[in-house]
Design an enzyme around this catalytic site. Structure first.
Site, mmCIF file in Angstrom:
data_model
loop_
_atom_site.group_PDB
_atom_site.id
_atom_site.type_symbol
_atom_site.label_atom_id
_atom_site.label_comp_id
_atom_site.label_asym_id
_atom_site.label_seq_id
_atom_site.Cartn_x
_atom_site.Cartn_y
_atom_site.Cartn_z
ATOM 1 N N ASP A 229 70.170 -38.498 -53.961
ATOM 2 C CA ASP A 229 71.166 -38.205 -52.939
ATOM 3 C C ASP A 229 70.891 -39.010 -51.669
ATOM 4 O OD1 ASP A 229 73.442 -36.358 -52.209
ATOM 5 O OD2 ASP A 229 72.039 -35.850 -50.603
ATOM 6 N N GLU A 254 72.700 -42.750 -54.545
ATOM 7 C CA GLU A 254 74.034 -42.601 -53.965
ATOM 8 C C GLU A 254 74.123 -43.454 -52.700
ATOM 9 O OE1 GLU A 254 76.871 -39.110 -52.048
ATOM 10 O OE2 GLU A 254 74.725 -39.187 -51.616
#
Length: 503
Positions: A229, A254
């Site tokens: 993330d 990400e």
């Protein structure tokens, strides 16, 4: 009806029990699960769900529904972050998603126990499947909410966090300015309602703790891959030692940006990134009958020339952070084109839970629906559609592993249609995608020439309709598109023994 059991286990069992390298992840097909929203331990399909709070999904519940996932042809499952999160319901909801860590050395009790997580890993491996876990290193748990307080950086009780339990581990409070590189790595995510203290990941002690933590997490739970993330919000020097500490398993970061020139360089820090640039061009091409096909053509070519290896990217159309595609259009033909393009693109395809049931949630949190309310319908149109395309992709890999490193390319296009080729001659997938939309009637297109990789008299079968075409003396095939539906052509002889289209 074809049987996936003829195709899929041959791909995964060869690497069962080994750490999966980035190269090995190319062959996987990933199903993304929000643990709290996929399956309850009690197996209920009627339990209500307040989408702002915990709804009861667990690892034990997920184990019971692996048939549902594997039945679509998926070989890996990406689950939510597993660590203990803060408790309580704020104006921005609760921590059901798993991204508000309080103690990275403990598991989230809402999802289950250590034994449950180990059982999930074991259950996946026994099926020849693999486990990908979402992880967060950018920030820790949110600040305590104070009514009417602006700038919540001063209301953090750091002593409640573990192991980073003092302000010295965090950057001073500021919100991110995404036009400023230093701000992106040093300032806080979140909002004035729930602000997320930003860890000093450039600090050697913080790095050392995270490296030890990820090594133990991967080892304890036999994790095969990582989804990372907020990768771009962490300093660049953090990632290579972190991935090495994880045993070198594949990590997909990400990077929430649609510009290949911005996104692709991050592949120099982790082996893979989420393919946001192509996500945007696919969405814009198929969201309406006026979609931009030429930008999709240009985008595919630009990604190949900009990224170091597009075959290691994560290919997706939906996830928990973006509006679901059916919230943009209810046209099933457009939806099928967008999903199919994603599944057969370069890289590892990722389908987000609920896509197969045509969930329509728009912005967060409405795009995080409880899947059990669908009744796990394996007969739905998109469930069967995804199953077919996963089976074809697996067959192409089985026939020739070099299919995975063959860069897909647009062999022809016009304002309404793009024709893609992936794979070498005798194993090429020729896919025809259009944004004409449902109820558009019939439209003819001629596909062929040297770019298609076939000659006169070649037989090609559309695996979606099971119609077989034969190339004319010039090596051309005249295809009729009906009501805006895509066609995916594969050499007819190569289908023998697969069960696809009854062959």
């Amino acid at each position: 009806m074809f049987s996936l059991t003829k195709i899929l286990p041959l791909l995964s069992l060869s690497i069962l029990g080994q750490c999966l390298t980035p190269a090995q992840w190319r062959q996987e097909s990933i199903y993304q699960v929000i643990t709290d929203r996929f399956a309850r331990t009690d197996g209920s399909t009627t339990a209500g769900c307040n989408i702002n709070d915990y709804c009861g999904g667990t690892w034990a519940g997920l184990i019971k529904k692996l048939d549902y996932i594997q039945g679509m042809g998926f070989t890996a499952v990406w689950i939510s972050p597993v660590v203990k999160n803060i408790e309580g319901l704020t104006s921005d909801g609760s921590s059901y998603h798993g991204y508000w860590a309080q103690d990275i050395n403990s598991l989230n009790p809402h999802f289950g126990t250590a034994s449950d997580l180990k059982a999930l890993s074991s259950a996946l491996h026994s099926r020849g499947m693999h486990l990908m876990v979402d992880i967060v290193t950018k920030s820790s748990a949110p600040a305590n909410e104070k009514q009417g307080y602006v700038g919540c950086g001063n209301c953090v009780d750091y002593s409640t966090l573990s192991p980073f339990n003092s302000a010295s581990y965090y950057h001073p409070f500021c919100f991110i300015d995404y036009n400023n590189a230093q701000s992106i790595t040093n300032c806080w995510e979140g909002s004035n309602t729930v602000s997320l203290p930003d860890l000093r990941t450039e600090n050697s002690n913080v790095q050392s703790v995270f490296n030890s933590w990820i090594a133990k997490l991967v080892s304890d739970y036999s994790i095969d891959g990582l989804r990372v993330d907020s990768m771009q919000q962490v300093n660049a020097g953090f990632w290579k030692p972190f991935q090495a500490a994880a045993g070198g398993i594949h990590a997909i970061g990400e990077v929430f940006n649609g510009d290949p020139a911005y996104t692709c360089p991050y592949q120099g820090q982790l082996s893979g990134v989420m393919n946001y640039p192509t996500f945007y061009t696919i969405t814009n091409a198929f969201r309406s009958t006026n979609g931009d096909i030429q930008s999709l053509v240009n985008g595919i070519n630009r990604m190949k020339s900009t990224c170091s290896d597009v075959t290691l990217l994560g290919s997706f159309l939906e996830n928990h952070d973006n509006p679901r595609f059916p919230s943009l259009t209810s046209d099933v033909s457009l939806i099928k084109n967008a999903i199919g393009f994603t599944l057969l693109a370069d890289g590892t395809p990722i389908i987000y839970q609920g896509q197969e049931q045509q969930f329509r949630g728009a912005d967060v949190p409405t795009n995080r629906e409880a899947l059990w309310l669908s009744g796990y319908n394996t007969g739905s149109t998109l469930y069967q559609y995804i199953k077919t395309l996963n089976a074809l992709r697996s067959l192409a890999i089985k026939k020739d592993p070099k299919y995975l490193t063959y860069n897909a390319w647009p062999i022809q296009s016009d304002s309404r249609t793009i024709v893609m080729r992936k794979g070498f001659t005798n194993n090429q997938v020729i896919s025809i995608w259009t944004n004409r939309g449902a109820n558009s009637g019939s439209a003819g297109i001629t596909v062929g020439g040297g770019n298609a990789g076939w000659g006169a008299g070649w037989y090609m079968t559309d695996v979606l309709s099971c119609k077989t075409y034969v190339a004319d003396s010039n090596g051309n095939i005249a295809v009729t598109l009906s009501d805006g539906l895509p066609q995916v052509l594969f050499p007819s002889q190569a289908l023998n023994g697969s069960g696809i289209c009854g062959k």
